[in-house]
Write a protein that holds these residues in place. Structure first.
Motif, mmCIF file in Angstrom:
data_model
loop_
_atom_site.group_PDB
_atom_site.id
_atom_site.type_symbol
_atom_site.label_atom_id
_atom_site.label_comp_id
_atom_site.label_asym_id
_atom_site.label_seq_id
_atom_site.Cartn_x
_atom_site.Cartn_y
_atom_site.Cartn_z
ATOM 1 N N ARG A 48 0.847 -1.247 0.007
ATOM 2 C CA ARG A 48 -0.088 0.040 -0.195
ATOM 3 C C ARG A 48 0.903 1.232 0.041
ATOM 4 O O ARG A 48 0.589 2.160 -0.781
ATOM 5 C CB ARG A 48 -0.817 -0.169 1.184
ATOM 6 C CG ARG A 48 -1.931 1.056 1.337
ATOM 7 C CD ARG A 48 -2.638 1.227 2.356
ATOM 8 N NE ARG A 48 -3.723 2.213 2.434
ATOM 9 C CZ ARG A 48 -4.574 2.318 3.477
ATOM 10 N NH1 ARG A 48 -4.511 1.322 4.479
ATOM 11 N NH2 ARG A 48 -5.457 3.421 3.284
ATOM 12 N N ASN A 49 1.871 1.175 0.729
ATOM 13 C CA ASN A 49 2.877 2.498 0.956
ATOM 14 C C ASN A 49 3.677 2.634 -0.271
ATOM 15 O O ASN A 49 3.746 3.651 -0.790
ATOM 16 C CB ASN A 49 3.721 2.436 1.980
ATOM 17 C CG ASN A 49 4.326 3.599 2.253
ATOM 18 O OD1 ASN A 49 4.100 4.660 2.480
ATOM 19 N ND2 ASN A 49 5.746 3.659 2.373
ATOM 20 N N ASN A 52 1.314 4.261 -2.850
ATOM 21 C CA ASN A 52 1.218 5.874 -2.575
ATOM 22 C C ASN A 52 2.387 6.473 -2.911
ATOM 23 O O ASN A 52 2.419 7.816 -3.241
ATOM 24 C CB ASN A 52 0.828 5.676 -1.101
ATOM 25 C CG ASN A 52 -0.470 5.372 -0.604
ATOM 26 O OD1 ASN A 52 -1.445 5.499 -1.415
ATOM 27 N ND2 ASN A 52 -0.993 4.980 0.621
ATOM 28 N N ARG A 55 2.735 7.037 -6.589
ATOM 29 C CA ARG A 55 1.744 8.224 -6.818
ATOM 30 C C ARG A 55 2.275 9.850 -6.473
ATOM 31 O O ARG A 55 2.065 10.588 -6.972
ATOM 32 C CB ARG A 55 0.404 8.064 -6.395
ATOM 33 C CG ARG A 55 -0.265 6.959 -7.139
ATOM 34 C CD ARG A 55 -1.799 7.208 -7.418
ATOM 35 N NE ARG A 55 -2.312 6.766 -5.873
ATOM 36 C CZ ARG A 55 -3.694 6.770 -5.806
ATOM 37 N NH1 ARG A 55 -4.729 7.210 -6.676
ATOM 38 N NH2 ARG A 55 -4.189 6.558 -4.490
ATOM 39 N N GLN A 56 3.044 9.704 -5.149
ATOM 40 C CA GLN A 56 3.490 10.608 -4.525
ATOM 41 C C GLN A 56 4.711 11.360 -5.495
ATOM 42 O O GLN A 56 4.885 12.685 -5.590
ATOM 43 C CB GLN A 56 4.201 10.627 -3.282
ATOM 44 C CG GLN A 56 4.053 11.973 -2.448
ATOM 45 C CD GLN A 56 4.373 11.311 -0.976
ATOM 46 O OE1 GLN A 56 4.418 10.082 -0.716
ATOM 47 N NE2 GLN A 56 4.766 12.284 -0.023
ATOM 48 N N ASN A 294 7.997 10.939 2.202
ATOM 49 C CA ASN A 294 7.279 9.430 2.656
ATOM 50 C C ASN A 294 7.965 8.950 4.010
ATOM 51 O O ASN A 294 7.302 8.936 4.961
ATOM 52 C CB ASN A 294 7.201 8.580 1.651
ATOM 53 C CG ASN A 294 6.180 7.673 1.825
ATOM 54 O OD1 ASN A 294 6.496 6.612 2.567
ATOM 55 N ND2 ASN A 294 5.007 7.677 1.612
#
Length: 340
Positions: A48-49, A52, A55-56, A294
């Motif tokens: 999941r990270n 993300n 996409r970041q 992140n």
């Protein structure tokens, strides 16, 4: 020729690529960061990270590509962040007024291209310093973002724009978010243009020595304008991604993005003095920026600390670039002064 020499040829060819040395160095830094943040928090590498994180990184990489083109010509584009905001507000306003989302996308990108063309003309035709020219268009673009909806953020762009939102942010293709695919495709296109075409060779030539490029027949005005147009186009795409993400237009969208674009480029080895850098380095630079944001967030570091850390890295990167390039110039001059 021995077998060992034959085997080392591909490696030598890769290392001989201009800017590859910096890419290898910053790649090592990226690996170290990944290991450190992975040890500090094992969930850092959760699927999941990772999704993300990618996409970041995507929007930072897009604006980093644009800024890299401009920096390689020896200029800078400070209007990137405001063009992102302008794109976000124009597209969202048109959609809330009932326009077909894809017509709104087309008109928005045309407006962004006009800003890029204006930047190129101001810098290469009117001979304005790039810092001043793009500072002016930065203010103008932010003003357009503010008046697009009469100094208000827009309402939701609604269900009619569901396809638009899925295309730019929420949809998936082959298991990856569309934002990542859009970024990969655009990187491949612009990397090909920069590394394999006449436009790319002219871009490096203008940044290396503008007078020599002009005497060699390079159209400096066209080359510089192309770089600014590419930068504005990619900033416009990032604005559309932000609109799709939030489902509305925000007048503050893209604030500080010019800083992120410079960071991704410079950390990745693109020289602020022009003529040097490759887009593979920009990928690594954007990744370092994304991993730092992140990872520090996972470690519980406040926003202020994150900004300070990233700011220091950018300053050190530019400083090292200036020192290395100055040393190279001195060695080059020394060789030229040696008697025959």
């Amino acid at each position: 020729m021995t077998q060992g020499q034959e085997n080392s040829r591909p490696l030598k060819r890769i290392l001989a690529i201009r800017g590859m040395g910096q890419v290898i160095t910053v790649s090592a830094g990226l690996i170290i960061l990944l290991i450190v943040f992975g040890i500090l928090n094992p969930t850092f590498f959760s699927s999941r990270n990772i999704g993300n994180l990618l996409r970041q990184i995507a929007p930072i990489l897009l604006i980093g590509i644009g800024q890299s083109y401009v920096l390689i010509t020896g200029n800078i584009d400070l209007s990137i962040g405001s063009v992102v905001g302008m794109s976000c507000m124009i597209s969202a306003t048109l959609m809330t007024k009932g326009m077909n989302p894809w017509f709104a996308v087309g008109l928005t990108l045309i407006a962004c291209l006009l800003v890029g063309a204006s930047n190129g003309m101001l810098v290469s035709f009117c001979k304005l310093p790039p810092f001043i020219a793009t500072l002016g268009t930065m203010t103008i673009a932010r003003g357009i973002a503010q008046i697009a909806n009469n100094n208000y953020n827009t309402d939701s762009i609604g269900e009619a724009a569901r396809g638009f939102r899925n295309f730019f942010y929420y949809g998936r293709t082959l298991g990856l978010y569309n934002t990542i695919w859009i970024t990969v495709v655009l990187w491949l296109i612009f990397n090909f243009v920069l590394s394999r075409t006449r436009t790319g060779r002219h871009t490096y030539a203008v940044g290396s020595n503008i007078e020599a490029a002009r005497l060699s027949g390079v159209n400096v005005l066209v080359t510089t304008t192309k770089a600014y147009v590419i930068s504005a186009f990619l900033a416009g795409v990032v604005g559309l991604v932000i609109t799709a993400t939030s489902g509305m237009g925000s007048m503050d969208a893209g604030n500080s993005y010019e800083m992120y674009a410079v960071a991704a480029s410079v950390i990745g080895g693109v020289s602020t003095l022009g003529g040097q850098g490759i887009l593979l380095g920009t990928v690594i630079g954007a990744s370092i920026w994304g991993v730092l944001q992140n990872g520090l967030q996972f470690a519980g570091a406040p926003v202020a600390i994150r900004n300070i850390v990233i700011g220091i890295i950018v300053v050190v990167s530019v400083l090292l670039d200036v020192i290395v390039r100055s040393g190279n110039l001195k060695r080059h001059k020394g060789k030229k002064e040696l008697p025959a």
